[in-house]
Design an enzyme around this catalytic site. Structure first.
Site, PDB file in Angstrom:
ATOM      1  N   ASP A  11       0.888  -1.291   0.088  1.00  0.00           N
ATOM      2  CA  ASP A  11      -0.109   0.001  -0.026  1.00  0.00           C
ATOM      3  C   ASP A  11       0.965   1.107  -0.064  1.00  0.00           C
ATOM      4  O   ASP A  11       2.181   1.020   0.434  1.00  0.00           O
ATOM      5  CB  ASP A  11      -1.077  -0.001   1.060  1.00  0.00           C
ATOM      6  CG  ASP A  11      -1.625   1.442   1.509  1.00  0.00           C
ATOM      7  OD1 ASP A  11      -2.269   1.752   0.457  1.00  0.00           O
ATOM      8  OD2 ASP A  11      -1.678   1.777   2.506  1.00  0.00           O
ATOM      9  N   ASP A  13      -0.457   4.922   0.692  1.00  0.00           N
ATOM     10  CA  ASP A  13      -0.652   6.165   1.298  1.00  0.00           C
ATOM     11  C   ASP A  13      -0.648   5.550   2.924  1.00  0.00           C
ATOM     12  O   ASP A  13      -1.632   4.707   3.256  1.00  0.00           O
ATOM     13  CB  ASP A  13      -2.260   6.778   1.199  1.00  0.00           C
ATOM     14  CG  ASP A  13      -2.029   7.659  -0.021  1.00  0.00           C
ATOM     15  OD1 ASP A  13      -1.183   8.526  -0.092  1.00  0.00           O
ATOM     16  OD2 ASP A  13      -2.669   7.005  -1.223  1.00  0.00           O
TER      17      ASP A  13
HETATM   18  C1  XBP Z   1      -5.379   5.992   0.123  1.00  0.00           C
HETATM   19  C2  XBP Z   1      -6.494   6.669  -0.397  1.00  0.00           C
HETATM   20  C3  XBP Z   1      -6.388   7.974  -1.559  1.00  0.00           C
HETATM   21  C4  XBP Z   1      -5.488   8.783  -1.000  1.00  0.00           C
HETATM   22  C5  XBP Z   1      -5.727  10.235  -1.903  1.00  0.00           C
HETATM   23  O1  XBP Z   1      -6.135   4.793   0.481  1.00  0.00           O
HETATM   24  O2  XBP Z   1      -7.753   6.703   0.183  1.00  0.00           O
HETATM   25  O3  XBP Z   1      -7.651   8.254  -1.984  1.00  0.00           O
HETATM   26  O4  XBP Z   1      -6.111   9.386   0.409  1.00  0.00           O
HETATM   27  O5  XBP Z   1      -5.357   9.748  -3.352  1.00  0.00           O
HETATM   28  P1  XBP Z   1      -5.003   3.331   0.483  1.00  0.00           P
HETATM   29  P2  XBP Z   1      -6.330  10.230  -4.455  1.00  0.00           P
HETATM   30  O6  XBP Z   1      -3.821   3.824   1.322  1.00  0.00           O
HETATM   31  O7  XBP Z   1      -5.830   2.448   1.215  1.00  0.00           O
HETATM   32  O8  XBP Z   1      -4.869   3.054  -0.727  1.00  0.00           O
HETATM   33  O9  XBP Z   1      -6.626  11.594  -4.134  1.00  0.00           O
HETATM   34  O10 XBP Z   1      -5.464  10.229  -5.706  1.00  0.00           O
HETATM   35  O11 XBP Z   1      -7.461   9.348  -4.387  1.00  0.00           O
HETATM   36 MG    MG Z   2      -3.096   3.059   3.093  1.00  0.00          MG
END
Ligand code: XBP
Ligand code: MG
Length: 261
Positions: A11, A13
């Protein structure tokens, strides 16, 4: 290392880096400002909004309870698209400036995988452009060669907690789920991996420090620490971080510990 662990699925973020509080949230607020919107997301409010995966989807969710958001669905969608596009451009600038670094211990584990032949993939619901900006800034111009598959938000019909991002990664790598280990930080991410039968390790991030998480084979504070993990880590032959051998051992014992709460 004799192990059935063939690939780590990362993952982005919250797991590779603390992008949410100091990256996406700041960029959203800058985008609101640039587009003349009075909206701002504080640290706590953004934490609540993280229950919705996907930045544009998150914004639409927030707009639904605002009296000053456009009423017509088409106008609301168009504004969300414009803000999100601007947010991503600003996010790129923030990470290019070096303001969002990899979490401690991440680069070391990635390097160890590369040198020991464990395959790497990205499994995220953020965009490819955001992944590229973050990894180019932190791993350098050859960052893409580190990963055999990049599965991002634009590759899926349904974002996490839907398992699609993981099922696509398994197809691209041509491996079975039990030959992999997902690294995640959020309940939604864990649900996505588990939905594809991929065992998951959780490194708790700032926003999900105390969130209830079920079904991970190991949970701990971060890859740079050997303390605070469940299951506990033994002395690591002098290692001061979580190593690939530790992951392989948890992975080997996954049936004993998969009921972890
Ligand atoms: C990550 C997200 C993303 C980021 C922002 O979730 O939910 O939406 O917050 O990115 P995970 P975008 O870590 O579970 O993948 O604005 O490109 O959506
Ligand atoms: Mg995440």
């Amino acid at each position: 290392m004799s192990s059935n662990l063939k690939a780590l699925l990362w993952d982005v973020d919250g797991t590779l880096a603390e992008t949410e509080r100091d990256g996406h949230r700041i960029a959203f607020n800058q985008a609101f400002d640039a587009l003349g919107l009075p909206w701002r997301w504080g640290v706590l409010r953004y934490g609540e909004l993280l229950a919705v995966t996907g930045g544009r989807e998150r914004l639409l969710h927030d707009m639904a309870r605002r009296s000053d958001a456009p009423i017509l669905p088409a106008e609301r969608e168009a504004l969300a698209r414009a803000v999100h596009q601007r947010k991503n451009a600003l996010y790129g600038e923030i990470v290019q400036a070096g303001s969002v670094t990899l979490r401690p211990g991440v680069a070391e584990l990635l390097e160890e995988c590369r040198s020991r032949g464990v395959r790497l993939a990205i499994t995220t619901t953020t965009s490819r452009a955001n992944v590229e900006a973050l990894l180019r800034a932190n791993l350098g111009p050859s960052w893409a060669a580190w990963f055999e598959a990049l599965v991002c938000g634009e590759d899926v019909r349904a974002k996490k907690p839907d398992p699609e991002v993981y099922t696509i990664a398994l197809q691209r790598l041509r491996v079975g789920p039990l030959q992999c280990l997902a690294l995640e930080d959020s309940p939604g991410g864990v649900a996505a991996a588990r939905g594809a039968d991929v065992p998951v390790l959780v490194t708790r991030s700032a926003y999900f420090a105390t969130a209830p998480i079920e079904g991970a084979i190991a949970i701990g504070p971060g890859l740079d620490s050997r303390v605070g993990w469940h299951p506990a880590l033994a002395d690591g032959d002098g290692a001061d971080r979580v190593t690939l051998d530790d992951l392989a051992e948890w992975h080997r014992r996954m049936d004993e510990v998969s009921a972890l709460g």
